[in-house]
Design a protein around this motif. Structure first.
Motif, PDB file in Angstrom:
ATOM      1  N   SER A  82       0.754  -0.494   0.731  1.00 18.19           N
ATOM      2  CA  SER A  82       1.262  -0.216   2.147  1.00 18.19           C
ATOM      3  C   SER A  82       2.028   0.971   2.321  1.00 18.19           C
ATOM      4  O   SER A  82       2.176   1.691   3.297  1.00 18.19           O
ATOM      5  CB  SER A  82       1.569  -1.468   2.795  1.00 18.19           C
ATOM      6  OG  SER A  82       2.951  -1.725   2.993  1.00 18.19           O
ATOM      7  N   TYR A 136      -6.783   2.596  -1.194  1.00 19.00           N
ATOM      8  CA  TYR A 136      -5.226   2.473  -1.022  1.00 19.00           C
ATOM      9  C   TYR A 136      -4.726   1.772  -2.106  1.00 19.00           C
ATOM     10  O   TYR A 136      -3.823   2.297  -2.921  1.00 19.00           O
ATOM     11  CB  TYR A 136      -4.616   2.239   0.432  1.00 19.00           C
ATOM     12  CG  TYR A 136      -4.998   3.175   1.399  1.00 19.00           C
ATOM     13  CD1 TYR A 136      -4.762   4.251   1.611  1.00 19.00           C
ATOM     14  CD2 TYR A 136      -6.487   2.873   2.057  1.00 19.00           C
ATOM     15  CE1 TYR A 136      -5.100   5.117   2.566  1.00 19.00           C
ATOM     16  CE2 TYR A 136      -6.716   3.589   2.876  1.00 19.00           C
ATOM     17  CZ  TYR A 136      -6.083   4.769   3.354  1.00 19.00           C
ATOM     18  OH  TYR A 136      -6.593   5.746   4.248  1.00 19.00           O
ATOM     19  N   ARG A 137      -5.092   0.541  -2.546  1.00 23.40           N
ATOM     20  CA  ARG A 137      -4.912  -0.196  -3.368  1.00 23.40           C
ATOM     21  C   ARG A 137      -5.015   0.433  -4.807  1.00 23.40           C
ATOM     22  O   ARG A 137      -4.107   0.456  -5.828  1.00 23.40           O
ATOM     23  CB  ARG A 137      -5.654  -1.523  -3.560  1.00 23.40           C
ATOM     24  CG  ARG A 137      -5.199  -2.538  -2.492  1.00 23.40           C
ATOM     25  CD  ARG A 137      -6.128  -3.578  -2.380  1.00 23.40           C
ATOM     26  NE  ARG A 137      -5.537  -4.590  -1.227  1.00 23.40           N
ATOM     27  CZ  ARG A 137      -4.642  -5.284  -1.304  1.00 23.40           C
ATOM     28  NH1 ARG A 137      -3.997  -5.592  -2.464  1.00 23.40           N
ATOM     29  NH2 ARG A 137      -4.167  -6.283  -0.154  1.00 23.40           N
ATOM     30  N   ALA A 195      -0.137   4.087   1.672  1.00 17.25           N
ATOM     31  CA  ALA A 195      -1.038   4.399   2.823  1.00 17.25           C
ATOM     32  C   ALA A 195      -0.520   4.873   4.101  1.00 17.25           C
ATOM     33  O   ALA A 195      -1.000   5.227   5.015  1.00 17.25           O
ATOM     34  CB  ALA A 195      -1.513   2.865   3.361  1.00 17.25           C
ATOM     35  N   ASP A 216       1.985  -1.274   9.228  1.00 14.48           N
ATOM     36  CA  ASP A 216       0.549  -0.977   9.593  1.00 14.48           C
ATOM     37  C   ASP A 216       0.649  -0.428  11.331  1.00 14.48           C
ATOM     38  O   ASP A 216      -0.183   0.485  11.546  1.00 14.48           O
ATOM     39  CB  ASP A 216      -0.335  -2.035   9.617  1.00 14.48           C
ATOM     40  CG  ASP A 216      -0.885  -2.235   8.345  1.00 14.48           C
ATOM     41  OD1 ASP A 216      -0.880  -1.530   7.364  1.00 14.48           O
ATOM     42  OD2 ASP A 216      -1.413  -3.327   7.990  1.00 14.48           O
TER      43      ASP A 216
HETATM   44  O1  C5P Z   1      -6.806  -4.474   3.882  1.00 19.17           O
HETATM   45  P1  C5P Z   1      -6.032  -4.486   2.588  1.00 19.17           P
HETATM   46  O2  C5P Z   1      -4.665  -5.592   2.670  1.00 19.17           O
HETATM   47  O3  C5P Z   1      -6.650  -4.186   1.377  1.00 19.17           O
HETATM   48  O4  C5P Z   1      -5.270  -2.775   2.647  1.00 19.17           O
HETATM   49  C1  C5P Z   1      -4.325  -2.676   1.621  1.00 19.17           C
HETATM   50  C2  C5P Z   1      -3.339  -1.610   2.072  1.00 19.17           C
HETATM   51  O5  C5P Z   1      -4.027  -0.482   2.608  1.00 19.17           O
HETATM   52  C3  C5P Z   1      -2.647  -2.102   3.642  1.00 19.17           C
HETATM   53  O6  C5P Z   1      -1.276  -1.753   3.336  1.00 19.17           O
HETATM   54  C4  C5P Z   1      -3.210  -1.226   4.559  1.00 19.17           C
HETATM   55  O7  C5P Z   1      -1.940  -0.909   5.500  1.00 19.17           O
HETATM   56  C5  C5P Z   1      -3.702  -0.073   4.010  1.00 19.17           C
HETATM   57  N1  C5P Z   1      -4.838   0.316   4.580  1.00 19.17           N
HETATM   58  C6  C5P Z   1      -5.015   1.508   5.458  1.00 19.17           C
HETATM   59  N2  C5P Z   1      -6.230   2.178   5.948  1.00 19.17           N
HETATM   60  C7  C5P Z   1      -7.342   1.253   5.840  1.00 19.17           C
HETATM   61  C8  C5P Z   1      -7.205   0.253   4.775  1.00 19.17           C
HETATM   62  C9  C5P Z   1      -6.181  -0.184   4.379  1.00 19.17           C
HETATM   63  O8  C5P Z   1      -4.145   2.137   5.588  1.00 19.17           O
HETATM   64  N3  C5P Z   1      -8.436   1.900   6.296  1.00 19.17           N
END
Ligand code: C5P
Length: 219
Positions: free
Chosen positions: A92, A40-41, A95, A176
Protein backbone atom coordinates in the motif's frame (compact mmCIF):
# COMPACT_ATOMS: atom_id res chain seq x y z
CA UNK A 1 -21.52 -6.90 -29.22
CA UNK A 2 -18.71 -4.94 -30.83
CA UNK A 3 -15.49 -6.57 -32.05
CA UNK A 4 -13.57 -5.28 -29.02
CA UNK A 5 -12.44 -7.91 -26.51
CA UNK A 6 -14.64 -8.26 -23.44
CA UNK A 7 -13.03 -6.47 -20.49
CA UNK A 8 -14.67 -6.76 -17.08
CA UNK A 9 -13.21 -4.22 -14.62
CA UNK A 10 -13.75 -4.90 -10.92
CA UNK A 11 -12.71 -2.33 -8.35
CA UNK A 12 -13.34 -1.97 -4.65
CA UNK A 13 -11.74 -1.80 -1.21
CA UNK A 14 -9.51 -4.47 0.36
CA UNK A 15 -11.13 -7.82 1.20
CA UNK A 16 -14.50 -7.00 -0.40
CA UNK A 17 -14.49 -10.27 -2.34
CA UNK A 18 -13.26 -8.89 -5.68
CA UNK A 19 -10.70 -11.65 -6.20
CA UNK A 20 -13.11 -14.53 -5.77
CA UNK A 21 -15.68 -12.86 -8.00
CA UNK A 22 -13.09 -12.03 -10.65
CA UNK A 23 -11.80 -15.61 -10.74
CA UNK A 24 -15.29 -17.03 -11.07
CA UNK A 25 -16.36 -14.56 -13.76
CA UNK A 26 -13.14 -15.30 -15.67
CA UNK A 27 -13.86 -19.01 -15.50
CA UNK A 28 -17.47 -18.51 -16.55
CA UNK A 29 -16.62 -16.38 -19.59
CA UNK A 30 -13.39 -18.23 -20.46
CA UNK A 31 -11.31 -15.08 -19.98
CA UNK A 32 -7.82 -14.57 -18.54
CA UNK A 33 -7.82 -13.01 -15.06
CA UNK A 34 -5.41 -10.43 -13.69
CA UNK A 35 -5.43 -9.57 -9.99
CA UNK A 36 -3.66 -6.21 -10.34
CA UNK A 37 -3.01 -6.02 -6.58
CA UNK A 38 -0.40 -8.73 -7.18
CA UNK A 39 1.64 -6.29 -9.28
CA UNK A 40 1.96 -3.89 -6.34
CA UNK A 41 2.54 -6.82 -4.00
CA UNK A 42 5.33 -8.15 -6.25
CA UNK A 43 7.05 -4.74 -6.19
CA UNK A 44 6.78 -4.66 -2.40
CA UNK A 45 8.00 -8.25 -2.05
CA UNK A 46 11.01 -7.61 -4.27
CA UNK A 47 11.99 -4.61 -2.15
CA UNK A 48 11.55 -6.45 1.14
CA UNK A 49 13.61 -9.37 -0.22
CA UNK A 50 16.49 -6.99 -0.88
CA UNK A 51 16.14 -5.30 2.50
CA UNK A 52 14.96 -2.04 0.92
CA UNK A 53 12.62 0.37 2.66
CA UNK A 54 9.18 0.34 0.91
CA UNK A 55 9.10 4.11 1.44
CA UNK A 56 12.20 4.53 -0.74
CA UNK A 57 10.67 6.17 -3.84
CA UNK A 58 13.60 5.56 -6.19
CA UNK A 59 13.95 1.90 -5.26
CA UNK A 60 10.19 1.41 -5.66
CA UNK A 61 10.17 2.90 -9.14
CA UNK A 62 13.25 0.89 -10.16
CA UNK A 63 11.61 -2.32 -8.95
CA UNK A 64 8.35 -1.57 -10.78
CA UNK A 65 10.20 -0.82 -14.01
CA UNK A 66 12.22 -4.01 -13.74
CA UNK A 67 9.03 -6.00 -13.19
CA UNK A 68 7.44 -4.53 -16.32
CA UNK A 69 10.59 -5.06 -18.39
CA UNK A 70 10.54 -8.76 -17.49
CA UNK A 71 7.08 -8.98 -19.08
CA UNK A 72 5.94 -10.20 -15.70
CA UNK A 73 6.04 -13.93 -16.09
CA UNK A 74 3.31 -15.71 -14.21
CA UNK A 75 5.66 -17.24 -11.62
CA UNK A 76 6.45 -13.76 -10.31
CA UNK A 77 2.80 -13.22 -9.44
CA UNK A 78 2.22 -16.77 -8.19
CA UNK A 79 4.68 -16.53 -5.30
CA UNK A 80 2.96 -17.79 -2.15
CA UNK A 81 4.49 -15.03 -0.01
CA UNK A 82 2.73 -12.10 -1.66
CA UNK A 83 -0.23 -12.17 0.73
CA UNK A 84 1.26 -11.61 4.14
CA UNK A 85 0.47 -8.71 6.48
CA UNK A 86 4.02 -7.39 5.93
CA UNK A 87 3.44 -7.26 2.16
CA UNK A 88 -0.06 -5.76 2.67
CA UNK A 89 1.56 -2.78 4.37
CA UNK A 90 4.49 -2.41 1.98
CA UNK A 91 2.27 -2.77 -1.12
CA UNK A 92 0.00 0.00 0.00
CA UNK A 93 3.02 2.29 0.44
CA UNK A 94 4.49 1.58 -3.00
CA UNK A 95 1.03 1.76 -4.65
CA UNK A 96 0.73 5.41 -3.57
CA UNK A 97 3.73 6.36 -5.76
CA UNK A 98 2.67 7.82 -9.11
CA UNK A 99 5.91 6.58 -10.75
CA UNK A 100 5.22 3.01 -9.63
CA UNK A 101 1.66 3.18 -10.98
CA UNK A 102 2.92 4.61 -14.28
CA UNK A 103 5.51 1.84 -14.63
CA UNK A 104 2.86 -0.86 -14.15
CA UNK A 105 0.26 0.71 -16.44
CA UNK A 106 1.54 -0.55 -19.81
CA UNK A 107 1.47 -4.17 -18.70
CA UNK A 108 -2.12 -3.79 -17.49
CA UNK A 109 -3.16 -2.11 -20.75
CA UNK A 110 -1.60 -4.92 -22.81
CA UNK A 111 -3.08 -7.72 -20.74
CA UNK A 112 -6.57 -8.03 -22.35
CA UNK A 113 -5.45 -7.14 -25.89
CA UNK A 114 -5.99 -10.54 -27.48
CA UNK A 115 -8.54 -12.47 -25.50
CA UNK A 116 -10.14 -9.87 -23.24
CA UNK A 117 -9.87 -10.19 -19.47
CA UNK A 118 -11.35 -9.85 -16.04
CA UNK A 119 -9.16 -7.42 -14.10
CA UNK A 120 -9.59 -6.50 -10.46
CA UNK A 121 -8.00 -3.72 -8.43
CA UNK A 122 -8.64 -0.16 -7.34
CA UNK A 123 -8.35 1.94 -10.52
CA UNK A 124 -9.21 -0.43 -13.37
CA UNK A 125 -12.50 1.22 -14.32
CA UNK A 126 -11.26 4.76 -13.64
CA UNK A 127 -7.66 4.87 -14.92
CA UNK A 128 -6.50 1.64 -16.58
CA UNK A 129 -9.62 0.71 -18.59
CA UNK A 130 -12.19 3.50 -18.46
CA UNK A 131 -13.51 1.96 -21.70
CA UNK A 132 -14.05 -1.50 -20.11
CA UNK A 133 -17.12 -3.34 -21.37
CA UNK A 134 -18.52 -3.74 -17.85
CA UNK A 135 -17.44 -2.12 -14.60
CA UNK A 136 -18.31 -3.46 -11.16
CA UNK A 137 -17.68 -1.69 -7.86
CA UNK A 138 -17.57 -4.43 -5.25
CA UNK A 139 -17.75 -3.36 -1.63
CA UNK A 140 -18.75 -4.58 1.85
CA UNK A 141 -18.83 -3.10 5.35
CA UNK A 142 -15.42 -2.67 7.03
CA UNK A 143 -16.50 -5.21 9.69
CA UNK A 144 -17.41 -7.87 7.12
CA UNK A 145 -14.17 -7.27 5.23
CA UNK A 146 -12.04 -7.48 8.37
CA UNK A 147 -13.76 -10.71 9.39
CA UNK A 148 -13.14 -12.29 5.96
CA UNK A 149 -9.52 -11.23 5.87
CA UNK A 150 -8.97 -12.56 9.40
CA UNK A 151 -10.53 -15.91 8.48
CA UNK A 152 -8.42 -16.11 5.34
CA UNK A 153 -5.17 -15.41 7.20
CA UNK A 154 -5.87 -17.69 10.16
CA UNK A 155 -7.02 -20.37 7.69
CA UNK A 156 -3.56 -20.17 6.18
CA UNK A 157 -1.96 -20.56 9.59
CA UNK A 158 -0.99 -16.89 9.98
CA UNK A 159 -1.64 -15.89 13.61
CA UNK A 160 -3.19 -12.41 13.81
CA UNK A 161 -5.64 -10.63 16.09
CA UNK A 162 -9.04 -9.66 14.68
CA UNK A 163 -8.62 -6.12 16.03
CA UNK A 164 -5.25 -5.78 14.33
CA UNK A 165 -6.75 -6.76 10.98
CA UNK A 166 -9.68 -4.38 11.45
CA UNK A 167 -7.25 -1.53 12.12
CA UNK A 168 -5.17 -2.41 9.07
CA UNK A 169 -8.22 -2.59 6.82
CA UNK A 170 -9.26 0.86 8.06
CA UNK A 171 -5.77 2.19 7.42
CA UNK A 172 -5.63 0.71 3.91
CA UNK A 173 -9.07 2.19 3.13
CA UNK A 174 -7.79 5.61 4.11
CA UNK A 175 -4.65 5.19 2.04
CA UNK A 176 -6.53 3.83 -0.99
CA UNK A 177 -9.04 6.67 -0.86
CA UNK A 178 -6.71 9.55 -0.17
CA UNK A 179 -3.71 9.05 -2.45
CA UNK A 180 -3.50 11.59 -5.27
CA UNK A 181 -3.15 9.05 -8.11
CA UNK A 182 -5.09 5.83 -8.66
CA UNK A 183 -7.43 6.74 -5.82
CA UNK A 184 -10.22 4.28 -5.09
CA UNK A 185 -13.48 5.77 -6.32
CA UNK A 186 -16.45 4.23 -8.05
CA UNK A 187 -15.97 4.55 -11.81
CA UNK A 188 -18.54 6.33 -13.91
CA UNK A 189 -21.04 3.77 -15.13
CA UNK A 190 -19.96 1.11 -12.62
CA UNK A 191 -22.54 -1.21 -11.04
CA UNK A 192 -22.22 -1.35 -7.24
CA UNK A 193 -22.33 -4.75 -5.61
CA UNK A 194 -22.41 -4.74 -1.79
CA UNK A 195 -21.41 -8.21 -0.61
CA UNK A 196 -21.81 -7.58 3.16
CA UNK A 197 -24.75 -9.95 3.47
CA UNK A 198 -24.01 -12.18 0.50
CA UNK A 199 -22.26 -15.53 0.60
CA UNK A 200 -19.81 -16.22 -2.26
CA UNK A 201 -22.49 -18.02 -4.28
CA UNK A 202 -25.01 -15.18 -4.00
CA UNK A 203 -22.31 -12.60 -4.75
CA UNK A 204 -21.35 -14.49 -7.90
CA UNK A 205 -24.97 -14.77 -9.03
CA UNK A 206 -25.45 -11.01 -8.54
CA UNK A 207 -22.22 -10.17 -10.39
CA UNK A 208 -23.06 -12.50 -13.26
CA UNK A 209 -26.54 -10.98 -13.56
CA UNK A 210 -25.02 -7.49 -13.69
CA UNK A 211 -22.51 -8.47 -16.36
CA UNK A 212 -25.08 -10.32 -18.46
CA UNK A 213 -27.51 -7.43 -18.26
CA UNK A 214 -24.77 -5.13 -19.44
CA UNK A 215 -23.56 -7.30 -22.28
CA UNK A 216 -27.13 -7.85 -23.40
CA UNK A 217 -27.63 -4.09 -23.42
CA UNK A 218 -24.65 -3.52 -25.72
CA UNK A 219 -25.59 -2.25 -29.17
O1 C5P B 1 -6.09 -5.86 -3.72
P1 C5P B 1 -4.86 -6.05 -2.88
O2 C5P B 1 -5.11 -5.94 -1.42
O3 C5P B 1 -4.12 -7.29 -3.23
O4 C5P B 1 -3.91 -4.83 -3.27
C1 C5P B 1 -2.62 -4.69 -2.72
C2 C5P B 1 -2.25 -3.21 -2.68
O5 C5P B 1 -2.13 -2.72 -4.00
C3 C5P B 1 -3.28 -2.34 -1.96
O6 C5P B 1 -2.62 -1.48 -1.06
C4 C5P B 1 -3.94 -1.53 -3.06
O7 C5P B 1 -4.16 -0.21 -2.66
C5 C5P B 1 -2.92 -1.57 -4.17
N1 C5P B 1 -3.58 -1.62 -5.46
C6 C5P B 1 -3.64 -0.49 -6.22
N2 C5P B 1 -4.20 -0.50 -7.45
C7 C5P B 1 -4.71 -1.63 -7.94
C8 C5P B 1 -4.69 -2.81 -7.18
C9 C5P B 1 -4.13 -2.78 -5.92
O8 C5P B 1 -3.17 0.55 -5.78
N3 C5P B 1 -5.25 -1.62 -9.17
Amino acid sequence: MTGRPLVIAIDGPAAAGKGTLARRLAEHFGLPHLDTGLLYRAVARGMLDRGEDPADAEAAERTARALDAKELDASELARPDLRTPEVDRAASIVAARPAVRAALRAFQRRFPAERGAVMDGRDIGTVIFPEATVKLYVTASPEARAERRWRELTGRGIAVERAEIAAEIAERDTQDQSRPVGRLVKAEGAVTLDTTDLDPEAAFAAALAAVNAHIGAQP
